[in-house]
Write a protein that holds these residues in place. Structure first.
Motif, PDB file in Angstrom:
ATOM      1  N   PRO A  93       0.807  -1.230   0.000  1.00 57.98           N
ATOM      2  CA  PRO A  93       0.000   0.000   0.000  1.00 57.98           C
ATOM      3  C   PRO A  93       0.835   1.273   0.000  1.00 57.98           C
ATOM      4  O   PRO A  93       0.313   2.343  -0.301  1.00 57.98           O
ATOM      5  CB  PRO A  93      -0.826  -0.113   1.286  1.00 57.98           C
ATOM      6  CG  PRO A  93      -0.831  -1.562   1.618  1.00 57.98           C
ATOM      7  CD  PRO A  93       0.494  -2.085   1.151  1.00 57.98           C
TER       8      PRO A  93
ATOM      9  N   TRP B 292      -3.984   2.161  -0.829  1.00 59.69           N
ATOM     10  CA  TRP B 292      -5.287   1.532  -0.631  1.00 59.69           C
ATOM     11  C   TRP B 292      -6.381   2.301  -1.364  1.00 59.69           C
ATOM     12  O   TRP B 292      -7.290   1.698  -1.942  1.00 59.69           O
ATOM     13  CB  TRP B 292      -5.634   1.483   0.855  1.00 59.69           C
ATOM     14  CG  TRP B 292      -4.873   0.510   1.692  1.00 59.69           C
ATOM     15  CD1 TRP B 292      -4.096   0.794   2.780  1.00 59.69           C
ATOM     16  CD2 TRP B 292      -4.839  -0.927   1.556  1.00 59.69           C
ATOM     17  NE1 TRP B 292      -3.569  -0.358   3.319  1.00 59.69           N
ATOM     18  CE2 TRP B 292      -4.014  -1.426   2.590  1.00 59.69           C
ATOM     19  CE3 TRP B 292      -5.417  -1.828   0.661  1.00 59.69           C
ATOM     20  CZ2 TRP B 292      -3.764  -2.790   2.760  1.00 59.69           C
ATOM     21  CZ3 TRP B 292      -5.166  -3.179   0.819  1.00 59.69           C
ATOM     22  CH2 TRP B 292      -4.353  -3.650   1.850  1.00 59.69           C
TER      23      TRP B 292
ATOM     24  N   GLN C 179      -6.820   1.217  -4.761  1.00 62.87           N
ATOM     25  CA  GLN C 179      -7.528  -0.060  -4.830  1.00 62.87           C
ATOM     26  C   GLN C 179      -9.026   0.149  -4.645  1.00 62.87           C
ATOM     27  O   GLN C 179      -9.840  -0.473  -5.352  1.00 62.87           O
ATOM     28  CB  GLN C 179      -7.003  -1.039  -3.778  1.00 62.87           C
ATOM     29  CG  GLN C 179      -7.665  -2.416  -3.854  1.00 62.87           C
ATOM     30  CD  GLN C 179      -6.925  -3.485  -3.073  1.00 62.87           C
ATOM     31  OE1 GLN C 179      -5.835  -3.245  -2.566  1.00 62.87           O
ATOM     32  NE2 GLN C 179      -7.502  -4.666  -2.988  1.00 62.87           N
ATOM     33  N   TYR C 180      -9.421   1.028  -3.715  1.00 58.71           N
ATOM     34  CA  TYR C 180     -10.843   1.315  -3.542  1.00 58.71           C
ATOM     35  C   TYR C 180     -11.438   1.811  -4.860  1.00 58.71           C
ATOM     36  O   TYR C 180     -12.545   1.404  -5.244  1.00 58.71           O
ATOM     37  CB  TYR C 180     -11.069   2.402  -2.488  1.00 58.71           C
ATOM     38  CG  TYR C 180     -10.512   2.157  -1.115  1.00 58.71           C
ATOM     39  CD1 TYR C 180     -10.103   0.892  -0.690  1.00 58.71           C
ATOM     40  CD2 TYR C 180     -10.398   3.211  -0.206  1.00 58.71           C
ATOM     41  CE1 TYR C 180      -9.599   0.692   0.590  1.00 58.71           C
ATOM     42  CE2 TYR C 180      -9.897   3.020   1.071  1.00 58.71           C
ATOM     43  CZ  TYR C 180      -9.491   1.762   1.464  1.00 58.71           C
ATOM     44  OH  TYR C 180      -8.991   1.586   2.724  1.00 58.71           O
TER      45      TYR C 180
ATOM     46  N   ARG D  38      -5.082  -8.009  -4.460  1.00 64.74           N
ATOM     47  CA  ARG D  38      -3.734  -7.484  -4.238  1.00 64.74           C
ATOM     48  C   ARG D  38      -2.851  -8.575  -3.655  1.00 64.74           C
ATOM     49  O   ARG D  38      -3.283  -9.359  -2.796  1.00 64.74           O
ATOM     50  CB  ARG D  38      -3.751  -6.297  -3.266  1.00 64.74           C
ATOM     51  CG  ARG D  38      -2.361  -5.703  -2.999  1.00 64.74           C
ATOM     52  CD  ARG D  38      -2.377  -4.726  -1.832  1.00 64.74           C
ATOM     53  NE  ARG D  38      -3.112  -3.509  -2.107  1.00 64.74           N
ATOM     54  CZ  ARG D  38      -2.572  -2.352  -2.467  1.00 64.74           C
ATOM     55  NH1 ARG D  38      -1.254  -2.258  -2.611  1.00 64.74           N
ATOM     56  NH2 ARG D  38      -3.324  -1.287  -2.664  1.00 64.74           N
TER      57      ARG D  38
ATOM     58  N   ASP E  44      -3.949   2.491   7.031  1.00 67.10           N
ATOM     59  CA  ASP E  44      -3.671   3.535   6.048  1.00 67.10           C
ATOM     60  C   ASP E  44      -3.304   4.825   6.772  1.00 67.10           C
ATOM     61  O   ASP E  44      -3.593   5.003   7.960  1.00 67.10           O
ATOM     62  CB  ASP E  44      -4.898   3.766   5.165  1.00 67.10           C
ATOM     63  CG  ASP E  44      -4.543   4.383   3.833  1.00 67.10           C
ATOM     64  OD1 ASP E  44      -3.334   4.560   3.551  1.00 67.10           O
ATOM     65  OD2 ASP E  44      -5.458   4.684   3.041  1.00 67.10           O
TER      66      ASP E  44
ATOM     67  N   PRO F  10       0.774   3.216   5.822  1.00 65.47           N
ATOM     68  CA  PRO F  10      -0.003   2.260   5.036  1.00 65.47           C
ATOM     69  C   PRO F  10       0.685   0.904   4.986  1.00 65.47           C
ATOM     70  O   PRO F  10       1.876   0.813   4.692  1.00 65.47           O
ATOM     71  CB  PRO F  10      -0.074   2.910   3.649  1.00 65.47           C
ATOM     72  CG  PRO F  10       1.061   3.884   3.608  1.00 65.47           C
ATOM     73  CD  PRO F  10       1.268   4.337   5.018  1.00 65.47           C
TER      74      PRO F  10
ATOM     75  N   THR G  44      -0.142  -3.745   4.816  1.00 62.04           N
ATOM     76  CA  THR G  44      -1.003  -4.920   4.847  1.00 62.04           C
ATOM     77  C   THR G  44      -0.800  -5.605   6.191  1.00 62.04           C
ATOM     78  O   THR G  44       0.313  -5.679   6.697  1.00 62.04           O
ATOM     79  CB  THR G  44      -0.645  -5.886   3.712  1.00 62.04           C
ATOM     80  OG1 THR G  44      -0.697  -5.183   2.462  1.00 62.04           O
ATOM     81  CG2 THR G  44      -1.619  -7.054   3.658  1.00 62.04           C
TER      82      THR G  44
ATOM     83  N   VAL H 108      -9.560  -2.577   5.698  1.00 62.96           N
ATOM     84  CA  VAL H 108      -8.504  -1.634   6.022  1.00 62.96           C
ATOM     85  C   VAL H 108      -9.121  -0.641   7.018  1.00 62.96           C
ATOM     86  O   VAL H 108     -10.197  -0.102   6.756  1.00 62.96           O
ATOM     87  CB  VAL H 108      -8.010  -0.885   4.772  1.00 62.96           C
ATOM     88  CG1 VAL H 108      -6.917   0.116   5.144  1.00 62.96           C
ATOM     89  CG2 VAL H 108      -7.527  -1.864   3.718  1.00 62.96           C
TER      90      VAL H 108
ATOM     91  N   VAL I 196     -11.447  -5.131   1.216  1.00 57.06           N
ATOM     92  CA  VAL I 196     -10.599  -5.438   0.075  1.00 57.06           C
ATOM     93  C   VAL I 196     -10.339  -6.939  -0.020  1.00 57.06           C
ATOM     94  O   VAL I 196     -10.431  -7.668   0.969  1.00 57.06           O
ATOM     95  CB  VAL I 196      -9.249  -4.685   0.157  1.00 57.06           C
ATOM     96  CG1 VAL I 196      -9.469  -3.181   0.104  1.00 57.06           C
ATOM     97  CG2 VAL I 196      -8.484  -5.083   1.415  1.00 57.06           C
TER      98      VAL I 196
END
Length: 465
Positions: free
Chosen positions: A149, A154, A157-158, A168, A316, A343, A345, A366, A454
């Motif tokens: 990220p 992120w 990705q949204y 991801r 994030d 940010p 994972t 997230v 996600v």
């Protein structure tokens, strides 16, 4: 509690070490609510609906990879992902030399991807244009983000998942090798039992949010499975301990797992330790999930896990919800601390997806999730059927076994209506209408909560037939 009071306070499913994170909306909550949200999702045309969107191999549907852009690399090398890890290059080749796209911050604001070619100059492409893999301007419906990220945010990705079926992989090279090997070889050594889903719901009793999560998420899904010939197991109450969870996984080897619990967001004063255990599930005794013990008990190869817990997918910075609640509340302090780690994972999905026996996909949030997204604070209406029944049961477990990216797509559809509600509430606020700021706050929170769910893993993976 009155509706006005309900709409002034928030419960989250974050556990800060000694209490649940909660908070009263701050003096800045109106400003937060009136800031613009994400752009609206796509509207598929009737012709696109006629496609079998589960068939990602169809060139009218397609699959591709999204990588960070890199200056100093030639366009021809960028076009073939010469800078990508070896496992990703193998995956691209195995999938018909699939198209490669790049994230560039200056065009990402408009929801665009960069594509490079060996035979012409680069192009900046919108997902709402030509779909599939035919032609230089086409963008596939299935997109795999490869990177952290920090490299590909992120929020991007949204945005992508409102127009495409997105997953991801944020793994080191060894983890990518293991995941891609398993993906290309259809998860060898798997023991997945699609008829034996396992649901683990920690419940600390009313008014803790886990009580609401058990009722609206775990029990709802259990009843759907039980009524339709599956053989689900729901572990809750006294069975909400980690040893019961590990034992259930070992015995049943489920193809689908759902967990509902608080997620770890502590210690707030130690960002290194906070990051190391971020989002890990806590049992009924507040014991923290042990990744090593989990992997010793369970062969996760090819399974799909949905984890309803705070930060189960990651964190994030800045927080999407910054400014919503009082900074000195437990929720405000938690949001600030989690944003402080940057940010990232969460450790659990990274460990499972990159393990010797890789999980196929992990679905989680997230940042935190809230009680408003489970039960409407105005009406008391349950708000989880779109996720639990329509997505995780009716879509994912249908006889056709659609890919996880396609199964999740319906869950994001409601974002368009929520963002329209948000726009109308802002207009109402500007016209000095009663309760407009409350409407804006609720609509934005619900929209952003949905977008922050996600898929980690390749979006084409599915449950076994």
């Amino acid at each position: 509690m009155s509706a006005d009071n309900e709409l002034a306070s928030l419960l989250s499913n974050a556990w800060c070490g000694d209490a649940v994170a909660s908070g009263v909306c701050s003096e800045h909550a109106t400003a937060w609510a009136l800031r613009g949200a994400m752009s609206s999702p796509r509207q598929l045309s009737g012709a696109a609906q006629a496609l079998d969107l589960a068939q990602w191999q169809d060139p009218r549907v397609g699959w591709g990879v999204v990588l960070p852009d890199r200056d100093g690399l030639g366009d021809a090398d960028k076009a073939v992902a010469a800078d990508a890890p070896a496992a990703i290059r193998r995956l691209i080749a195995a999938r018909g030399n699939a198209p490669v796209f790049r994230y560039r911050p200056e065009i990402a604001k408009d929801g665009r991807l960069q594509r490079y070619y060996p035979h012409r100059g680069p192009a900046s492409l919108r997902l709402s244009g030509t779909r599939g893999t035919v032609g230089d301007a086409a963008v596939p419906r299935y997109l795999l983000i490869v990177g952290s990220p920090e490299q590909i945010p992120w929020r991007f990705q949204y945005r992508l998942q409102t127009d495409a079926y997105v997953g991801r992989l944020d793994l080191d090279e060894a983890g990518l090798e293991r995941y891609v090997d398993a993906l290309l070889n259809d998860w060898p050594g798997h023991q997945r039992d699609v008829d034996a889903p396992l649901l683990w719901a920690v419940d600390h009793g009313h008014p803790d949010i886990t009580f609401l999560m058990r009722k609206t998420i775990a029990e709802t899904l259990f009843k759907a499975f039980d009524a339709d010939g599956f053989h689900p197991l729901l572990l809750t109450g006294a069975q909400g301990r980690l040893e019961d969870f590990y034992a259930g996984l070992k015995q049943r080897q489920p193809a689908f797992v759902l967990s509902s619990s608080h997620g770890a967001t502590f210690p707030l004063h130690d960002l290194i330790q906070l990051k190391a255990q971020l989002g890990a599930m806590l049992d009924v005794d507040h014991a923290l999930l042990d990744i090593g013990a989990l992997l010793r008990a369970w062969n996760p190869t090819g399974a799909i896990w949905y984890a309803h817990a705070c930060c189960s997918a990651g964190a994030d910075r800045p927080s999407t919800f910054q400014g919503l609640v009082d900074e000195q509340s437990s929720l405000g302090r938690m949001l600030a601390a989690v944003a402080g780690i940057g940010p990232c994972t969460a450790p659990l999905p990274r460990a499972l997806l990159g393990s010797e026996r890789p999980l196929a996909a992990f679905v989680g949030h997230v940042e935190p999730t809230f009680d408003w997204t489970l039960r409407d604070p105005d009406t008391g209406q349950r708000m989880t059927d779109a996720l639990i029944v329509d997505t995780l049961y009716t879509a994912l477990h249908s006889a056709q076994r659609p890919p996880i990216g396609l199964a999740m797509d319906g869950y994001y559809d409601a974002v368009a209506g929520l963002l329209l509600d948000h726009i109308e509430a802002i207009e109402a606020f500007n016209n000095h209408e009663h309760d407009a700021e409350t409407r804006a706050r609720k609509a934005k929170l619900l929209a952003m909560d949905r977008l922050a769910m996600v898929v980690l893993g390749d979006p084409t993976v599915r449950l076994p037939v």
